[in-house]
Design an enzyme around this catalytic site. Structure first.
Site, PDB file in Angstrom:
ATOM      1  N   ASN A 111       0.696  -1.173  -0.252  1.00 22.35           N
ATOM      2  CA  ASN A 111      -0.008   0.049  -0.076  1.00 22.35           C
ATOM      3  C   ASN A 111       1.353   1.278  -0.105  1.00 22.35           C
ATOM      4  OD1 ASN A 111      -2.039   1.610   0.840  1.00 22.35           O
ATOM      5  ND2 ASN A 111      -1.603   2.063   2.569  1.00 22.35           N
ATOM      6  N   HIS A 113       0.847   5.264   1.172  1.00 23.60           N
ATOM      7  CA  HIS A 113       0.636   6.028   2.761  1.00 23.60           C
ATOM      8  C   HIS A 113       0.724   7.501   2.481  1.00 23.60           C
ATOM      9  CE1 HIS A 113      -2.623   7.217   5.850  1.00 23.60           C
ATOM     10  NE2 HIS A 113      -1.464   7.428   6.817  1.00 23.60           N
ATOM     11  N   SER A 140       4.879   6.337   2.469  1.00 26.72           N
ATOM     12  CA  SER A 140       5.205   5.109   2.907  1.00 26.72           C
ATOM     13  C   SER A 140       4.391   4.339   2.046  1.00 26.72           C
ATOM     14  CB  SER A 140       5.376   5.141   4.144  1.00 26.72           C
ATOM     15  OG  SER A 140       5.726   6.282   5.074  1.00 26.72           O
ATOM     16  N   ASP A 149      -2.401   0.281   8.286  1.00 25.02           N
ATOM     17  CA  ASP A 149      -1.524   1.083   7.748  1.00 25.02           C
ATOM     18  C   ASP A 149      -0.601   0.664   8.577  1.00 25.02           C
ATOM     19  OD1 ASP A 149      -2.300   2.231   5.781  1.00 25.02           O
ATOM     20  OD2 ASP A 149      -3.631   4.135   6.920  1.00 25.02           O
TER      21      ASP A 149
HETATM   22  C1  GAR Z   1      -2.791   9.225  -2.567  1.00 23.41           C
HETATM   23  O1  GAR Z   1      -2.522  10.024  -2.124  1.00 23.41           O
HETATM   24  C2  GAR Z   1      -2.478   7.650  -1.540  1.00 23.41           C
HETATM   25  O2  GAR Z   1      -1.263   7.074  -0.569  1.00 23.41           O
HETATM   26  C3  GAR Z   1      -3.390   7.988  -0.664  1.00 23.41           C
HETATM   27  O3  GAR Z   1      -4.694   8.167  -1.207  1.00 23.41           O
HETATM   28  C4  GAR Z   1      -4.162   9.132  -2.573  1.00 23.41           C
HETATM   29  C5  GAR Z   1      -5.288   8.245  -3.799  1.00 23.41           C
HETATM   30  O4  GAR Z   1      -5.004   9.074  -4.792  1.00 23.41           O
HETATM   31  N1  GAR Z   1      -4.010   6.492   0.090  1.00 23.41           N
HETATM   32  C6  GAR Z   1      -4.622   6.295   1.400  1.00 23.41           C
HETATM   33  O5  GAR Z   1      -4.684   7.947   2.088  1.00 23.41           O
HETATM   34  C7  GAR Z   1      -4.774   5.352   1.929  1.00 23.41           C
HETATM   35  N2  GAR Z   1      -4.625   5.836   3.279  1.00 23.41           N
HETATM   36  P1  GAR Z   1      -4.921   8.328  -6.117  1.00 23.41           P
HETATM   37  O6  GAR Z   1      -5.779   7.838  -6.486  1.00 23.41           O
HETATM   38  O7  GAR Z   1      -4.469   9.987  -7.345  1.00 23.41           O
HETATM   39  O8  GAR Z   1      -4.019   8.063  -6.456  1.00 23.41           O
END
Ligand code: GAR
Length: 193
Positions: A111, A113, A140, A149
């Site tokens: 994943n 994060h 991360s 997480d």
């Molecule tokens: C990203 O910033 C990712 O790290 C985060 O959501 C966004 C998705 O962007 N993920 C989380 O917060 C997971 N807990 P995207 O849909 O444009 O790839």
């Protein structure tokens, strides 16, 4: 690095919930010669997720599943096994996977994060980071285990927070780093495969 031709690449599934810009970036990465992965199937828990369009555009199979019904999850597991999926990349996937699901793909789910874990697990990371006047933030990539997480960190990138930063600018700057960190992390874990 050894050139990997299509057949030698690791079959991978990307799970999304929203915009899918990490998916877009991973698709681009998967097509490069030094990529160890091939993206065979995209899973979304939202039928209107914007990111689905990147899968469509690239003729990648898509499956919408809302993860609330056990038989749907079992069906998904069958599809993933049928497609010989050996790596699952969560990319902005906002559902919590069941313990059983994680067990079925033990050590094979990763994943990304948008924080320097173990700090700021969960949602709204940029808001909380700014509220706490942190000087640094980042992103991360980690293995997924049953703790939110909480799995082993593969790679992290730290960036400085500027006085002028707001949620929007921070999100943008962190995402830019995510696009580099996710491919790097995949190469790192698969180089000994
Ligand atoms: C990203 O910033 C990712 O790290 C985060 O959501 C966004 C998705 O962007 N993920 C989380 O917060 C997971 N807990 P995207 O849909 O444009 O790839």
């Amino acid at each position: 690095m050894v050139k990997l031709i299509g057949v030698n690449k690791i079959n991978t599934s990307v799970f999304i919930s929203g915009k899918g810009t990490n998916l877009k970036n991973l698709i681009k990465f998967s097509k490069s010669n030094n990529s160890p992965i091939k993206i065979n199937i995209v899973i979304s828990n939202q039928k209107k997720a914007y990111g689905i369009k990147y899968a469509k555009k690239n003729k990648i199979k898509i499956k919408i599943i809302n993860f609330s019904k056990k038989h749907e999850v079992n069906q998904l597991l069958k599809i993933l096994k049928f497609n010989n999926i050996r790596l699952i990349c969560l990319a902005g996937f906002l559902k919590i996977l069941s313990k059983d699901f994680i067990k079925s793909f033990k050590g094979k789910i990763i994943n990304i994060h948008p924080s320097l874990l173990p700090k700021y697990k969960g949602l709204n990371t940029h808001e909380r980071v700014l509220e706490n006047n942190e000087k640094f933030t980042g992103c991360s990539v980690h293995f997924v285990n049953e703790k939110l997480d909480g799995g082993k960190i593969i790679l992290q990138k730290k960036i400085k927070i500027f006085k002028k930063d707001d949620i929007k600018s921070l999100k943008k700057r962190v995402l830019k780093e995510e696009y580099k960190l996710y491919p790097k992390s995949i190469i790192k874990i698969l180089s000994n495969y």
